[in-house]
Design a protein around this motif. Structure first.
Motif, PDB file in Angstrom:
ATOM      1  N   ASN A 124       0.849  -1.240   0.005  1.00  0.00           N
ATOM      2  CA  ASN A 124      -0.004   0.132   0.102  1.00  0.00           C
ATOM      3  C   ASN A 124       0.881   1.294   0.179  1.00  0.00           C
ATOM      4  OD1 ASN A 124      -1.129   2.103   1.900  1.00  0.00           O
ATOM      5  ND2 ASN A 124      -2.846   1.369   0.758  1.00  0.00           N
ATOM      6  N   ASP A 125       1.887   1.192   0.789  1.00  0.00           N
ATOM      7  CA  ASP A 125       2.934   2.372   0.924  1.00  0.00           C
ATOM      8  C   ASP A 125       3.565   2.489  -0.282  1.00  0.00           C
ATOM      9  OD1 ASP A 125       1.879   2.780   3.499  1.00  0.00           O
ATOM     10  OD2 ASP A 125       3.705   2.922   4.384  1.00  0.00           O
ATOM     11  N   TYR A 126       3.781   1.558  -1.051  1.00  0.00           N
ATOM     12  CA  TYR A 126       4.506   1.552  -2.551  1.00  0.00           C
ATOM     13  C   TYR A 126       3.742   2.089  -3.437  1.00  0.00           C
ATOM     14  CZ  TYR A 126       6.736   0.179  -6.807  1.00  0.00           C
ATOM     15  OH  TYR A 126       7.139   0.278  -8.137  1.00  0.00           O
ATOM     16  N   PHE A 127       2.302   1.656  -3.560  1.00  0.00           N
ATOM     17  CA  PHE A 127       1.635   2.154  -4.689  1.00  0.00           C
ATOM     18  C   PHE A 127       1.015   3.160  -4.601  1.00  0.00           C
ATOM     19  CE2 PHE A 127       1.520  -2.506  -5.565  1.00  0.00           C
ATOM     20  CZ  PHE A 127       1.926  -2.566  -6.802  1.00  0.00           C
ATOM     21  N   ASP A 128       0.776   3.888  -3.330  1.00  0.00           N
ATOM     22  CA  ASP A 128       0.437   4.983  -2.737  1.00  0.00           C
ATOM     23  C   ASP A 128       1.336   6.235  -2.316  1.00  0.00           C
ATOM     24  OD1 ASP A 128      -2.310   4.211  -2.963  1.00  0.00           O
ATOM     25  OD2 ASP A 128      -2.810   4.375  -0.975  1.00  0.00           O
ATOM     26  N   ARG A 129       2.577   5.907  -2.774  1.00  0.00           N
ATOM     27  CA  ARG A 129       3.750   6.895  -2.563  1.00  0.00           C
ATOM     28  C   ARG A 129       3.285   8.212  -2.937  1.00  0.00           C
ATOM     29  NH1 ARG A 129       5.245   3.423  -6.311  1.00  0.00           N
ATOM     30  NH2 ARG A 129       6.568   4.027  -8.065  1.00  0.00           N
ATOM     31  N   GLU A 130       2.653   8.342  -4.221  1.00  0.00           N
ATOM     32  CA  GLU A 130       2.604   9.864  -4.663  1.00  0.00           C
ATOM     33  C   GLU A 130       1.309  10.626  -4.115  1.00  0.00           C
ATOM     34  OE1 GLU A 130       2.438   9.567  -8.970  1.00  0.00           O
ATOM     35  OE2 GLU A 130       4.585   8.953  -9.224  1.00  0.00           O
ATOM     36  N   LEU A 131       0.478   9.557  -3.800  1.00  0.00           N
ATOM     37  CA  LEU A 131      -0.742   9.967  -3.208  1.00  0.00           C
ATOM     38  C   LEU A 131      -0.405  10.481  -1.803  1.00  0.00           C
ATOM     39  CD1 LEU A 131      -3.797  10.571  -2.943  1.00  0.00           C
ATOM     40  CD2 LEU A 131      -4.132   8.208  -2.603  1.00  0.00           C
ATOM     41  N   ASP A 132       0.253   9.610  -1.170  1.00  0.00           N
ATOM     42  CA  ASP A 132       0.732   9.967   0.292  1.00  0.00           C
ATOM     43  C   ASP A 132       1.485  11.137   0.530  1.00  0.00           C
ATOM     44  OD1 ASP A 132      -0.830   7.944   1.275  1.00  0.00           O
ATOM     45  OD2 ASP A 132       1.060   6.463   1.255  1.00  0.00           O
ATOM     46  N   ALA A 133       2.364  11.490  -0.462  1.00  0.00           N
ATOM     47  CA  ALA A 133       3.251  12.623  -0.678  1.00  0.00           C
ATOM     48  C   ALA A 133       2.341  13.837  -0.539  1.00  0.00           C
ATOM     49  CB  ALA A 133       4.153  12.785  -1.741  1.00  0.00           C
ATOM     50  N   ALA A 134       1.190  13.939  -0.975  1.00  0.00           N
ATOM     51  CA  ALA A 134       0.273  15.179  -0.971  1.00  0.00           C
ATOM     52  C   ALA A 134      -0.658  15.105   0.209  1.00  0.00           C
ATOM     53  CB  ALA A 134      -0.574  15.120  -2.284  1.00  0.00           C
ATOM     54  N   THR A 135      -1.128  13.769   0.638  1.00  0.00           N
ATOM     55  CA  THR A 135      -2.149  13.754   1.704  1.00  0.00           C
ATOM     56  C   THR A 135      -1.672  13.146   3.151  1.00  0.00           C
ATOM     57  OG1 THR A 135      -2.790  11.552   1.062  1.00  0.00           O
ATOM     58  CG2 THR A 135      -3.981  13.770  -0.110  1.00  0.00           C
ATOM     59  N   LYS A 136      -0.812  12.258   3.214  1.00  0.00           N
ATOM     60  CA  LYS A 136      -0.001  11.678   4.182  1.00  0.00           C
ATOM     61  C   LYS A 136       1.424  11.643   4.243  1.00  0.00           C
ATOM     62  CE  LYS A 136      -4.341   8.960   4.851  1.00  0.00           C
ATOM     63  NZ  LYS A 136      -4.754   7.424   4.562  1.00  0.00           N
ATOM     64  N   PRO A 137       2.082  12.753   4.248  1.00  0.00           N
ATOM     65  CA  PRO A 137       3.664  12.897   4.194  1.00  0.00           C
ATOM     66  C   PRO A 137       4.286  12.246   5.057  1.00  0.00           C
ATOM     67  CG  PRO A 137       2.573  15.137   4.863  1.00  0.00           C
ATOM     68  CD  PRO A 137       1.335  14.162   4.469  1.00  0.00           C
ATOM     69  N   TRP A 138       3.553  12.009   6.340  1.00  0.00           N
ATOM     70  CA  TRP A 138       4.271  11.232   7.377  1.00  0.00           C
ATOM     71  C   TRP A 138       4.748   9.707   7.070  1.00  0.00           C
ATOM     72  CZ3 TRP A 138       1.197   7.632   9.143  1.00  0.00           C
ATOM     73  CH2 TRP A 138      -0.352   7.970   8.863  1.00  0.00           C
ATOM     74  N   LYS A 139       4.113   9.238   6.168  1.00  0.00           N
ATOM     75  CA  LYS A 139       4.121   7.745   5.904  1.00  0.00           C
ATOM     76  C   LYS A 139       5.501   7.486   5.601  1.00  0.00           C
ATOM     77  CE  LYS A 139       0.530   5.347   4.849  1.00  0.00           C
ATOM     78  NZ  LYS A 139      -0.556   4.533   3.867  1.00  0.00           N
ATOM     79  N   PRO A 140       5.900   6.208   5.806  1.00  0.00           N
ATOM     80  CA  PRO A 140       7.512   5.875   5.689  1.00  0.00           C
ATOM     81  C   PRO A 140       8.040   6.274   4.224  1.00  0.00           C
ATOM     82  CG  PRO A 140       6.400   4.304   6.970  1.00  0.00           C
ATOM     83  CD  PRO A 140       5.188   5.038   6.495  1.00  0.00           C
ATOM     84  N   VAL A 141       7.184   5.670   3.296  1.00  0.00           N
ATOM     85  CA  VAL A 141       7.940   5.836   1.828  1.00  0.00           C
ATOM     86  C   VAL A 141       7.918   7.190   1.469  1.00  0.00           C
ATOM     87  CG1 VAL A 141       7.570   5.285  -0.603  1.00  0.00           C
ATOM     88  CG2 VAL A 141       7.316   3.421   1.033  1.00  0.00           C
ATOM     89  N   ALA A 142       6.741   7.952   1.618  1.00  0.00           N
ATOM     90  CA  ALA A 142       6.398   9.381   1.178  1.00  0.00           C
ATOM     91  C   ALA A 142       7.459  10.117   1.941  1.00  0.00           C
ATOM     92  CB  ALA A 142       5.192   9.834   1.667  1.00  0.00           C
ATOM     93  N   ALA A 143       7.651   9.892   3.365  1.00  0.00           N
ATOM     94  CA  ALA A 143       8.620  10.971   3.978  1.00  0.00           C
ATOM     95  C   ALA A 143      10.235  10.379   3.849  1.00  0.00           C
ATOM     96  CB  ALA A 143       8.392  10.396   5.280  1.00  0.00           C
ATOM     97  N   GLY A 144      10.439   9.307   2.939  1.00  0.00           N
ATOM     98  CA  GLY A 144      11.937   9.110   2.535  1.00  0.00           C
ATOM     99  C   GLY A 144      12.421   8.121   3.386  1.00  0.00           C
ATOM    100  N   ARG A 145      11.774   7.601   4.355  1.00  0.00           N
ATOM    101  CA  ARG A 145      12.504   6.710   5.446  1.00  0.00           C
ATOM    102  C   ARG A 145      12.674   5.499   5.010  1.00  0.00           C
ATOM    103  NH1 ARG A 145       9.105  10.041   8.644  1.00  0.00           N
ATOM    104  NH2 ARG A 145      10.304  11.114  10.295  1.00  0.00           N
ATOM    105  N   VAL A 146      11.773   4.882   4.004  1.00  0.00           N
ATOM    106  CA  VAL A 146      11.919   3.607   3.393  1.00  0.00           C
ATOM    107  C   VAL A 146      11.849   4.040   1.801  1.00  0.00           C
ATOM    108  CG1 VAL A 146      11.042   1.492   2.977  1.00  0.00           C
ATOM    109  CG2 VAL A 146      10.856   2.473   5.343  1.00  0.00           C
ATOM    110  N   ALA A 147      12.922   3.435   1.007  1.00  0.00           N
ATOM    111  CA  ALA A 147      12.947   3.580  -0.388  1.00  0.00           C
ATOM    112  C   ALA A 147      11.746   2.740  -1.159  1.00  0.00           C
ATOM    113  CB  ALA A 147      14.401   2.949  -0.823  1.00  0.00           C
ATOM    114  N   PRO A 148      11.215   3.154  -2.046  1.00  0.00           N
ATOM    115  CA  PRO A 148      10.064   2.384  -2.903  1.00  0.00           C
ATOM    116  C   PRO A 148      10.555   0.904  -3.006  1.00  0.00           C
ATOM    117  CG  PRO A 148      10.163   4.562  -3.779  1.00  0.00           C
ATOM    118  CD  PRO A 148      11.481   4.575  -2.653  1.00  0.00           C
ATOM    119  N   SER A 149      11.693   0.885  -3.577  1.00  0.00           N
ATOM    120  CA  SER A 149      12.069  -0.674  -3.992  1.00  0.00           C
ATOM    121  C   SER A 149      12.261  -1.475  -2.757  1.00  0.00           C
ATOM    122  CB  SER A 149      13.505  -0.472  -4.659  1.00  0.00           C
ATOM    123  OG  SER A 149      14.472   0.208  -3.468  1.00  0.00           O
ATOM    124  N   THR A 150      12.610  -0.949  -1.573  1.00  0.00           N
ATOM    125  CA  THR A 150      12.597  -1.433  -0.450  1.00  0.00           C
ATOM    126  C   THR A 150      11.183  -2.023   0.280  1.00  0.00           C
ATOM    127  OG1 THR A 150      14.676  -0.550   0.350  1.00  0.00           O
ATOM    128  CG2 THR A 150      13.262  -1.670   2.134  1.00  0.00           C
TER     129      THR A 150
END
Length: 295
Positions: A74-100
């Motif tokens: 979910n965090d991988y596929f929603d990374r662009e949406l999360d960047a706009a609406t939930k920037p604290w999530k791990p992938v959106a915040a840059g804490r976890v790489a999308p590939s990881t």
């Protein structure tokens, strides 16, 4: 610009621990552990007591891995949406790489399937079905008019998987297909409602987004009410415990009334969030109580 993960290198142990815990949110700990707890509770009902410990341990491990994989996907596929609406999530915040995140999801699914296969072939098939529902929702269906379908399949699949894994299959469980589908639709729509406006602004067009707030709320409440009515009819038809059935119906109807009443009174996103939680409790009561009454 440094990412939070890079910035924390060389920091105090406490800061590194906090960063690790924030990154661990990628597995969506609360819903994951909630599903693990539901598996344990259903296993006790299915076994009419404490089930075999080794089988139960594998069931809990398989469920944990599957749900954690769905969370990471979910965090991988929603990374662009999360960047706009939930920037604290791990992938959106840059804490976890999308590939990881994608790698974690794939590894966890593989582990879950191997563990389920050690229980039985039926357990593996139903676990694979549940995983497929979550992953297809993350990857594609969340943004389509079919967004409710994975929930309508996955919700009844959970208790069916528990009963099959424990070798406790009963023909009365076929009633779970329509009953669980109605509950799944209700919970999906109710869960989407609080985020409706933010999702729409980001271009998400799932079922609830197409119906709007009022239409979605009515659909959620009608589906839940339909599930309660069907639970009563199916319970009586199956010769279930009348007093227990009456109790769960009363609890469920109180939950439905509370959800409707809060939104009618406040008409806010907070009311929708609380209303979803109330419906969730009511759905759990219907499912667990109905299964205890008829099996």
């Amino acid at each position: 610009m440094e990412t939070p993960a890079l910035a924390v290198r060389g920091a105090a142990p406490g800061a590194r621990l906090r960063e690790a815990l924030r990154a661990a949110r990628i597995i969506h700990p609360f819903p994951t552990l909630l599903n693990v707890a539901a598996t344990g509770a259903l296993a006790v009902v299915a076994a009419d007591g404490w089930p075999d410990g080794w089988v139960l341990a594998r069931m809990l491990a398989a469920m944990f891995c599957t749900q954690a994989a769905i969370g990471a996907a979910n965090d991988y596929f929603d990374r662009e949406l999360d960047a706009a609406t939930k920037p604290w999530k791990p992938v959106a915040a840059g804490r976890v790489a999308p590939s990881t995140a994608l790698g974690v999801a794939a590894a966890l699914v593989a582990v879950a399937m191997v563990v389920a296969a050690t229980i039985s072939g039926g357990s593996l098939l139903l676990m694979a079905l549940g995983a497929a529902c979550g992953l297809t929702y993350d990857a594609r269906l969340k943004r389509s008019v079919l967004s409710g379908v994975p929930f309508m399949v996955a919700i009844p699949a959970l208790p069916l998987w528990v009963w099959v894994s424990l070798g406790e299959w009963d023909a009365v469980l076929w009633w779970l297909l329509p009953l669980g589908a109605l509950i799944g639709l209700a919970l999906h729509v109710a869960n989407t409602l609080p985020d409706l406006r933010a999702d729409e602004a980001a271009g998400v067009r799932g079922l609830a987004h197409r119906l709007g707030v009022s239409g979605s709320a009515i659909l959620a409440w009608a589906s839940f009410g339909g599930a309660v009515g069907l639970a009563a009819i199916a319970g009586v038809a199956a010769g279930g415990d009348v007093w227990l059935l009456t109790g769960i119906i009363v609890v469920a109807m109180l939950a439905l009334a509370a959800s409707v009443g809060m939104y009618a009174r406040w008409r806010s996103e907070f009311a929708l969030q609380v209303g979803f939680g109330v419906l969730g409790v009511g759905a759990a009561a219907v499912a667990a109580g109905w299964l205890a009454a008829v099996t």
